[in-house]
Scaffold this motif. Structure first.
Motif, PDB file in Angstrom:
ATOM      1  N   PHE A  37     -18.033 -27.496  46.779  1.00  0.00           N
ATOM      2  CA  PHE A  37     -19.167 -27.901  47.533  1.00  0.00           C
ATOM      3  C   PHE A  37     -18.550 -28.880  48.414  1.00  0.00           C
ATOM      4  O   PHE A  37     -17.410 -29.323  48.497  1.00  0.00           O
ATOM      5  CB  PHE A  37     -19.978 -28.958  46.192  1.00  0.00           C
ATOM      6  N   ASP A  38     -19.160 -29.390  49.486  1.00  0.00           N
ATOM      7  CA  ASP A  38     -18.985 -30.097  50.395  1.00  0.00           C
ATOM      8  C   ASP A  38     -19.901 -31.390  50.174  1.00  0.00           C
ATOM      9  O   ASP A  38     -20.835 -31.540  49.822  1.00  0.00           O
ATOM     10  CB  ASP A  38     -19.516 -29.583  51.953  1.00  0.00           C
ATOM     11  N   VAL A  39     -19.234 -32.529  49.767  1.00  0.00           N
ATOM     12  CA  VAL A  39     -19.877 -33.718  49.310  1.00  0.00           C
ATOM     13  C   VAL A  39     -19.426 -34.977  50.137  1.00  0.00           C
ATOM     14  O   VAL A  39     -18.635 -35.492  50.671  1.00  0.00           O
ATOM     15  CB  VAL A  39     -19.103 -34.131  47.750  1.00  0.00           C
ATOM     16  N   THR A  40     -20.776 -35.573  50.433  1.00  0.00           N
ATOM     17  CA  THR A  40     -20.696 -36.946  51.069  1.00  0.00           C
ATOM     18  C   THR A  40     -21.462 -38.013  50.060  1.00  0.00           C
ATOM     19  O   THR A  40     -22.421 -37.745  49.765  1.00  0.00           O
ATOM     20  CB  THR A  40     -21.370 -36.849  52.373  1.00  0.00           C
ATOM     21  N   ILE A  41     -20.781 -39.288  50.048  1.00  0.00           N
ATOM     22  CA  ILE A  41     -21.360 -40.320  49.279  1.00  0.00           C
ATOM     23  C   ILE A  41     -22.016 -41.240  50.335  1.00  0.00           C
ATOM     24  O   ILE A  41     -21.237 -41.780  51.279  1.00  0.00           O
ATOM     25  CB  ILE A  41     -20.421 -40.880  48.415  1.00  0.00           C
ATOM     26  N   LEU A  42     -23.442 -41.597  50.571  1.00  0.00           N
ATOM     27  CA  LEU A  42     -23.748 -42.698  51.232  1.00  0.00           C
ATOM     28  C   LEU A  42     -24.072 -43.964  50.294  1.00  0.00           C
ATOM     29  O   LEU A  42     -24.632 -44.000  49.481  1.00  0.00           O
ATOM     30  CB  LEU A  42     -25.392 -42.141  51.600  1.00  0.00           C
ATOM     31  N   ALA A  43     -22.867 -45.045  50.908  1.00  0.00           N
ATOM     32  CA  ALA A  43     -22.847 -46.045  50.014  1.00  0.00           C
ATOM     33  C   ALA A  43     -23.443 -47.340  50.580  1.00  0.00           C
ATOM     34  O   ALA A  43     -23.547 -47.258  51.916  1.00  0.00           O
ATOM     35  CB  ALA A  43     -21.293 -46.548  49.734  1.00  0.00           C
ATOM     36  N   TRP A  44     -23.966 -48.403  49.927  1.00  0.00           N
ATOM     37  CA  TRP A  44     -24.471 -49.483  50.474  1.00  0.00           C
ATOM     38  C   TRP A  44     -23.342 -50.630  50.312  1.00  0.00           C
ATOM     39  O   TRP A  44     -23.231 -51.258  49.328  1.00  0.00           O
ATOM     40  CB  TRP A  44     -25.937 -49.986  49.528  1.00  0.00           C
ATOM     41  N   ASP A  45     -22.800 -50.890  51.318  1.00  0.00           N
ATOM     42  CA  ASP A  45     -21.693 -51.905  51.495  1.00  0.00           C
ATOM     43  C   ASP A  45     -22.420 -53.325  51.734  1.00  0.00           C
ATOM     44  O   ASP A  45     -22.286 -53.843  52.570  1.00  0.00           O
ATOM     45  CB  ASP A  45     -20.687 -51.444  52.762  1.00  0.00           C
ATOM     46  N   ARG A  46     -22.496 -53.906  50.442  1.00  0.00           N
ATOM     47  CA  ARG A  46     -23.359 -55.067  50.292  1.00  0.00           C
ATOM     48  C   ARG A  46     -22.502 -56.213  50.973  1.00  0.00           C
ATOM     49  O   ARG A  46     -22.815 -57.407  51.320  1.00  0.00           O
ATOM     50  CB  ARG A  46     -24.034 -55.345  49.189  1.00  0.00           C
TER      51      ARG A  46
END
Length: 403
Positions: A37-46
């Protein structure tokens, strides 16, 4: 462009490589990459202090830098909406095959956007009672949040949860598409070095983030009793306390005041890379997994329990989540009432005085970890679920809340 099936994961934390809090997320993401799978994580850099984009173990990380203190509850509502908007915009542009939402931060946005794109949707609830920490005036939000969780979870293609409490919870909502995959470490989490069971100074240890209500006050109260017994000559064994973990900014002043009277009998280590976990546990003779059993903590089976077991650490722990069941079944630790400082101190002292018992706990913990509580045990089921999901027919593009 790539012919690989694309997965985008939305995660309401910064996804920085410190401590073990993201082990569940990175294990899942890495396993998907290994499976093609091609995987991307969208993260909240608080904290707004990480790189906006990077690649870790083949997983692409995209961080949206939106300043917001952790644990500030409803005060973050507008920041959360901003994060949701950024997630929606990215999903619309990327058009993934599967959207994987962690916890409730983007539960509506992830589902609605996935359905509008004809994509599949996975809901991953790492926290059993996500907002149960909101007490007092903030508790008025809980009914609405619980309603959203119960109703929108039904619209996801499948749920991934981390303990039996959650399985029962969602089965009571009428869901049967629930996969239990605990927040387990990988097999690399084995304590470095050879553990000694007879020592002049016994190190009591706690590894994990430090914030209000997660057992620090109770541990320090018991440690005070232990030191008093040492100083009075009641016991000959010497002790030190090792506290390793990032301290939440809102708790830092309180934490400093609590630790100050103990002087150099406490060693404090701040945030650490998760690769340091084996070395930290390798120094600890008696590990603690203690929490105050509030509405939020009581159903949790902490990740640090499995980290410690994989490193062969004898444990003293709170009866919460599945902790008592796991430790009793594996005979790898003692359960205590964390509200009784004297009981906690006496259990630790007795364990320190019994090297054979500590050795047995350590060996049993390692054996049980390898057999049942590592990510490798559950990885195949997780990947199979994803593969089935790709092959399943698309659901209707409907966002209506089910009855």
């Amino acid at each position: 462009m790539t012919d690989q099936p694309r997965v985008v994961m939305s995660f309401g934390m910064s996804f920085r490589p410190f401590q073990g809090r993201y082990m569940r997320v990175i294990n899942q993401a890495k396993s998907l990459v290994e499976a093609g799978f091609d995987v991307t994580i969208l993260a909240w850099d608080r904290e707004c202090d990480g790189p906006e984009q990077e690649t870790l173990d083949g997983v692409k990380i995209v961080r949206f830098q939106i300043k917001a203190p952790v644990g500030s509850g409803p005060k973050n509502i507008f920041k959360m909406l901003k994060f949701n908007w950024a997630v929606r915009k990215y999903l619309k542009q990327d058009k993934p095959d599967i959207v994987h939402c962690y916890n409730l931060d983007t539960i509506i946005t992830s589902l609605v956007t996935a359905r509008s794109l004809g994509a599949k949707a996975v809901l991953d609830l790492c926290e059993p009672n996500y907002y149960a920490m909101w007490e007092g005036k903030r508790s008025i939000f809980l009914d609405a949040i619980n309603f959203v969780e119960a109703q929108f979870s039904k619209r996801y293609d499948f749920l991934c949860v981390h303990n039996e409490y959650q399985v029962r919870k969602f089965e009571s909502h009428g869901l049967n598409n629930v996969l239990k995959a605990g927040s387990y470490p990988t097999l690399v989490f084995e304590a470095s070095g050879t553990r000694e069971f007879t020592k002049d100074t016994m190190i009591i240890g706690r590894v994990g983030s430090v914030y209000e209500d997660n057992g620090i006050e109770e541990l320090l109260a018991a440690y005070r009793i232990i030191l008093d017994k040492v100083e009075s000559g009641e016991i000959a064994q010497k002790f030190k306390l090792l506290l390793a973990g990032r301290v939440f900014e809102s708790y830092q002043e309180t934490y400093d005041k609590l630790c100050e009277p103990f002087g150099d009998t406490i060693e404090r280590i701040g945030a650490f890379p998760m690769t340091e976990i084996p070395a930290l546990y390798g120094r600890i003779d008696i590990g603690t997994v203690l929490y105050r059993r509030t509405n939020w903590f009581a159903p949790i089976t902490p990740t640090k329990l499995f980290d410690a077991m994989s490193c062969g650490v004898p444990l003293v722990a709170t009866d919460m989540g599945e902790v008592k069941e796991i430790l009793n079944e594996s005979e790898s630790g003692a359960i205590v009432d964390e509200t009784n400082a004297l009981e906690l101190a006496e259990v630790i002292i007795a364990l320190a005085a019994d090297p054979d018992r500590r050795r047995s706990y350590a060996e049993n913990a390692s054996t049980a970890s390898r057999a049942k509580y590592t990510w490798e045990v559950y990885k195949t089921d997780f990947i199979n679920k994803y593969t089935e999901l790709l092959e399943a027919p698309a659901r209707l593009k409907s966002y209506a809340i089910p009855a």
